[in-house]
Design an enzyme around this catalytic site. Sequence first.
Site, PDB file in Angstrom:
ATOM      1  N   SER A   1      -2.051 -44.974  -0.797  1.00 26.13           N
ATOM      2  CA  SER A   1      -1.170 -44.009  -0.101  1.00 26.13           C
ATOM      3  C   SER A   1      -0.197 -44.810   0.936  1.00 26.13           C
ATOM      4  O   SER A   1      -0.574 -45.697   1.621  1.00 26.13           O
ATOM      5  CB  SER A   1      -1.779 -42.987   0.625  1.00 26.13           C
ATOM      6  OG  SER A   1      -0.833 -42.365   1.599  1.00 26.13           O
TER       7      SER A   1
ATOM      8  N   THR B   1      -2.845 -34.469   0.335  1.00 26.30           N
ATOM      9  CA  THR B   1      -2.475 -34.850  -0.885  1.00 26.30           C
ATOM     10  C   THR B   1      -3.714 -34.672  -1.804  1.00 26.30           C
ATOM     11  O   THR B   1      -4.522 -34.014  -1.614  1.00 26.30           O
ATOM     12  CB  THR B   1      -2.042 -36.235  -0.938  1.00 26.30           C
ATOM     13  OG1 THR B   1      -1.509 -36.829  -2.036  1.00 26.30           O
ATOM     14  CG2 THR B   1      -3.119 -37.268  -0.416  1.00 26.30           C
TER      15      THR B   1
ATOM     16  N   LYS C   1      -4.115 -30.135  -2.155  1.00 22.59           N
ATOM     17  CA  LYS C   1      -3.008 -29.210  -1.721  1.00 22.59           C
ATOM     18  C   LYS C   1      -3.315 -27.921  -2.057  1.00 22.59           C
ATOM     19  O   LYS C   1      -2.522 -27.220  -1.051  1.00 22.59           O
ATOM     20  CB  LYS C   1      -1.750 -29.826  -2.441  1.00 22.59           C
ATOM     21  CG  LYS C   1      -1.169 -31.201  -2.245  1.00 22.59           C
ATOM     22  CD  LYS C   1       0.077 -31.493  -2.887  1.00 22.59           C
ATOM     23  CE  LYS C   1       0.517 -32.758  -2.552  1.00 22.59           C
ATOM     24  NZ  LYS C   1       1.874 -33.102  -3.288  1.00 22.59           N
TER      25      LYS C   1
ATOM     26  N   ARG D   1       4.619 -29.022 -21.921  1.00 25.33           N
ATOM     27  CA  ARG D   1       3.781 -29.011 -23.136  1.00 25.33           C
ATOM     28  C   ARG D   1       2.903 -27.602 -22.766  1.00 25.33           C
ATOM     29  O   ARG D   1       2.708 -27.161 -24.083  1.00 25.33           O
ATOM     30  CB  ARG D   1       2.748 -30.305 -22.745  1.00 25.33           C
ATOM     31  CG  ARG D   1       1.710 -30.362 -23.948  1.00 25.33           C
ATOM     32  CD  ARG D   1       1.006 -31.656 -23.565  1.00 25.33           C
ATOM     33  NE  ARG D   1       0.267 -31.810 -22.314  1.00 25.33           N
ATOM     34  CZ  ARG D   1      -0.532 -32.490 -21.971  1.00 25.33           C
ATOM     35  NH1 ARG D   1      -0.806 -33.676 -22.689  1.00 25.33           N
ATOM     36  NH2 ARG D   1      -1.178 -32.291 -20.815  1.00 25.33           N
TER      37      ARG D   1
ATOM     38  N   ILE E   1       3.168 -24.206 -22.455  1.00 29.33           N
ATOM     39  CA  ILE E   1       4.443 -23.429 -21.925  1.00 29.33           C
ATOM     40  C   ILE E   1       3.958 -22.327 -21.107  1.00 29.33           C
ATOM     41  O   ILE E   1       4.970 -21.954 -20.095  1.00 29.33           O
ATOM     42  CB  ILE E   1       5.064 -22.592 -23.273  1.00 29.33           C
ATOM     43  CG1 ILE E   1       6.418 -22.057 -22.719  1.00 29.33           C
ATOM     44  CG2 ILE E   1       4.126 -21.725 -24.026  1.00 29.33           C
ATOM     45  CD1 ILE E   1       7.208 -21.534 -24.321  1.00 29.33           C
TER      46      ILE E   1
HETATM   47  P1  NAP Z   1       0.050 -32.298 -12.102  1.00 28.12           P
HETATM   48  O1  NAP Z   1       0.211 -30.904 -11.590  1.00 28.12           O
HETATM   49  O2  NAP Z   1      -1.146 -32.732 -12.725  1.00 28.12           O
HETATM   50  O3  NAP Z   1       1.046 -31.894 -13.637  1.00 28.12           O
HETATM   51  C1  NAP Z   1       1.264 -33.102 -14.447  1.00 28.12           C
HETATM   52  C2  NAP Z   1       2.386 -32.527 -15.753  1.00 28.12           C
HETATM   53  O4  NAP Z   1       2.198 -33.514 -16.470  1.00 28.12           O
HETATM   54  C3  NAP Z   1       1.916 -31.479 -16.400  1.00 28.12           C
HETATM   55  O5  NAP Z   1       2.941 -30.334 -16.489  1.00 28.12           O
HETATM   56  C4  NAP Z   1       1.451 -31.592 -17.577  1.00 28.12           C
HETATM   57  O6  NAP Z   1       1.530 -30.905 -18.692  1.00 28.12           O
HETATM   58  C5  NAP Z   1       2.221 -33.062 -17.926  1.00 28.12           C
HETATM   59  N1  NAP Z   1       1.693 -33.967 -18.566  1.00 28.12           N
HETATM   60  C6  NAP Z   1       0.742 -34.806 -18.404  1.00 28.12           C
HETATM   61  N2  NAP Z   1       0.510 -35.526 -19.572  1.00 28.12           N
HETATM   62  C7  NAP Z   1       1.323 -35.170 -20.308  1.00 28.12           C
HETATM   63  C8  NAP Z   1       1.593 -35.613 -21.804  1.00 28.12           C
HETATM   64  N3  NAP Z   1       0.956 -36.555 -22.485  1.00 28.12           N
HETATM   65  N4  NAP Z   1       2.800 -34.929 -22.501  1.00 28.12           N
HETATM   66  C9  NAP Z   1       3.282 -33.947 -21.905  1.00 28.12           C
HETATM   67  N5  NAP Z   1       3.214 -33.501 -20.533  1.00 28.12           N
HETATM   68  C10 NAP Z   1       2.424 -34.145 -19.902  1.00 28.12           C
HETATM   69  O7  NAP Z   1       0.622 -33.315 -11.331  1.00 28.12           O
HETATM   70  P2  NAP Z   1       2.039 -33.183 -10.341  1.00 28.12           P
HETATM   71  O8  NAP Z   1       1.270 -33.020  -9.033  1.00 28.12           O
HETATM   72  O9  NAP Z   1       2.914 -32.052 -10.606  1.00 28.12           O
HETATM   73  O10 NAP Z   1       2.573 -34.403 -10.455  1.00 28.12           O
HETATM   74  C11 NAP Z   1       3.384 -34.802 -11.503  1.00 28.12           C
HETATM   75  C12 NAP Z   1       4.116 -36.324 -11.382  1.00 28.12           C
HETATM   76  O11 NAP Z   1       5.134 -36.237 -10.455  1.00 28.12           O
HETATM   77  C13 NAP Z   1       3.134 -37.245 -10.988  1.00 28.12           C
HETATM   78  O12 NAP Z   1       3.549 -38.506 -11.705  1.00 28.12           O
HETATM   79  C14 NAP Z   1       3.215 -37.730  -9.528  1.00 28.12           C
HETATM   80  O13 NAP Z   1       2.848 -38.786  -9.161  1.00 28.12           O
HETATM   81  C15 NAP Z   1       4.674 -37.163  -9.637  1.00 28.12           C
HETATM   82  N6  NAP Z   1       4.984 -36.617  -7.918  1.00 28.12           N
HETATM   83  C16 NAP Z   1       6.053 -37.388  -7.373  1.00 28.12           C
HETATM   84  C17 NAP Z   1       6.298 -37.094  -6.112  1.00 28.12           C
HETATM   85  C18 NAP Z   1       7.180 -38.095  -5.029  1.00 28.12           C
HETATM   86  O14 NAP Z   1       7.294 -37.731  -4.055  1.00 28.12           O
HETATM   87  N7  NAP Z   1       8.038 -38.854  -5.823  1.00 28.12           N
HETATM   88  C19 NAP Z   1       5.772 -35.948  -5.356  1.00 28.12           C
HETATM   89  C20 NAP Z   1       4.741 -35.249  -6.269  1.00 28.12           C
HETATM   90  C21 NAP Z   1       4.439 -35.610  -7.554  1.00 28.12           C
HETATM   91  P3  NAP Z   1       0.311 -29.718 -18.778  1.00 28.12           P
HETATM   92  O15 NAP Z   1       0.747 -28.860 -17.929  1.00 28.12           O
HETATM   93  O16 NAP Z   1       0.957 -29.468 -20.534  1.00 28.12           O
HETATM   94  O17 NAP Z   1      -0.984 -30.380 -18.622  1.00 28.12           O
END
Ligand code: NAP
Length: 289
Positions: A24, A71, A75, A161, A163
Amino acid sequence: MEIKSFAKGGSMLLGVVGNPLAHSISPQLHNTLSDILGKDCVYVPLRMDEDDFDDGIRGIKALGFKGFNVTIPYKNKILKHMDVISQEASLIGAVNTVKIKDGLLYGHNTDVRGFYDSFTRETGVDFNKKQVVILGGGGAARAVALAVVRGGPSRMYLVNRTIKKAEAIGDIIKKYSPHTEITCHGAIDFNFGRADILINTTSVGMYPDTGAIPFGQEMEFSPSMVVYDLIYNPPETGLLKKASHWGAKTVNGLGMLIYQGIRAYEIWMDMKVEDDVSKAVLDGFRKYL
Ligand code: NAP
C-alpha cells in the site's frame, strides 16, 4: 544533530485497515500530504486478520484515531460498524474512508470522486453527452459507473464476463438516474468503436499478467477515443498499449488512487486540498513509482 520527527505525542492519528498492506502506498501518500500542508498528523498501516477485524475497529476508535481508510478485503465488512453512511457509499455498498467524530463512525466512498477527478483533470474530457463503455462488474465498476452517470453521459454500456453483476450495477444506476440509457453485456458483442470513452475496471492486465487484454485481442479503437485503465501496475497495460497504438488518448489508474486518497484527507481534515497541490503530489508519485 537536528531533531526532525514527523510524529509527536499529540499527533493526530490516521491509518489504513486491510490485509495485505505491504504494497500500500497510502501511508506515503498521506504522510506526504501532512508534510506539505504542515499538519501534525501520522498515518500508519493497520493490518488485521479476519478474526481480529471487529476488535481491531473498536480498538481504532478507543485509541482516538481521527479516521482511517479501508481496503481489500474489508470494504464491505466495515459497513456494519458505521453509524452514518454517505449516499455514495450506500449506493456502492462499500466504504473506503471512515471519519471518527464525537464517537461516531461516518462511512464514505471516495473512489467515485477519485475516479471523476482523475479522469476529468488528466484527460481534459468530461462525460457529458458521451457514449461510455465500462468493462468490469466488481466494486471498482460500481464507483466508476456512479461517477460517469453524474457527468451526464448519453449512453452507458456495462460489460462484464458475469453479466448478472453488470445488470446489478445497471439497476443501481437506473434508480439513481432513471433517464440514463444503459445496456448490459456479457461480452463485447457490439461495435464499441463508436464509443467516446472506454474504461477498464477489470483486473485483467494487472501485474504479473501484464500482456492480457480484457475481452481479448480483437478490440479496435479510434484516435478520438479516451481509454482509461484503473490498473497502474504496470503503468501501461496491454489495453492502453493497444489503444495508444490506434492513436487514442490513454491514462492509467494512478491518478484515481491519488485523488481518492486526497479526497479522504479532505474529509478527515475538513479542508480543500488545492488543485496545484494535488497535481504536484500526483506528479511526484508518477516519478516515484
Ligand atoms: P473485483 O471486485 O474483484 O472485480 C474484478 C473484476 O474483474 C470483475 O468484474 C471480474 O469479472 C473481472 N475479471 C477478472 N478476471 C477476468 C477475466 N479473466 N476476464 C474478464 N473479466 C475478469 O475487483 P475491483 O475491486 O472491482 O478492482 C478491479 C481492478 O481495479 C483491480 O485491478 C484493482 O486493482 C483496480 N482498482 C484500482 C483503483 C485505483 O485507485 N486505481 C481502485 C479500485 C480498484 P467477473 O465479475 O466475471 O468475475
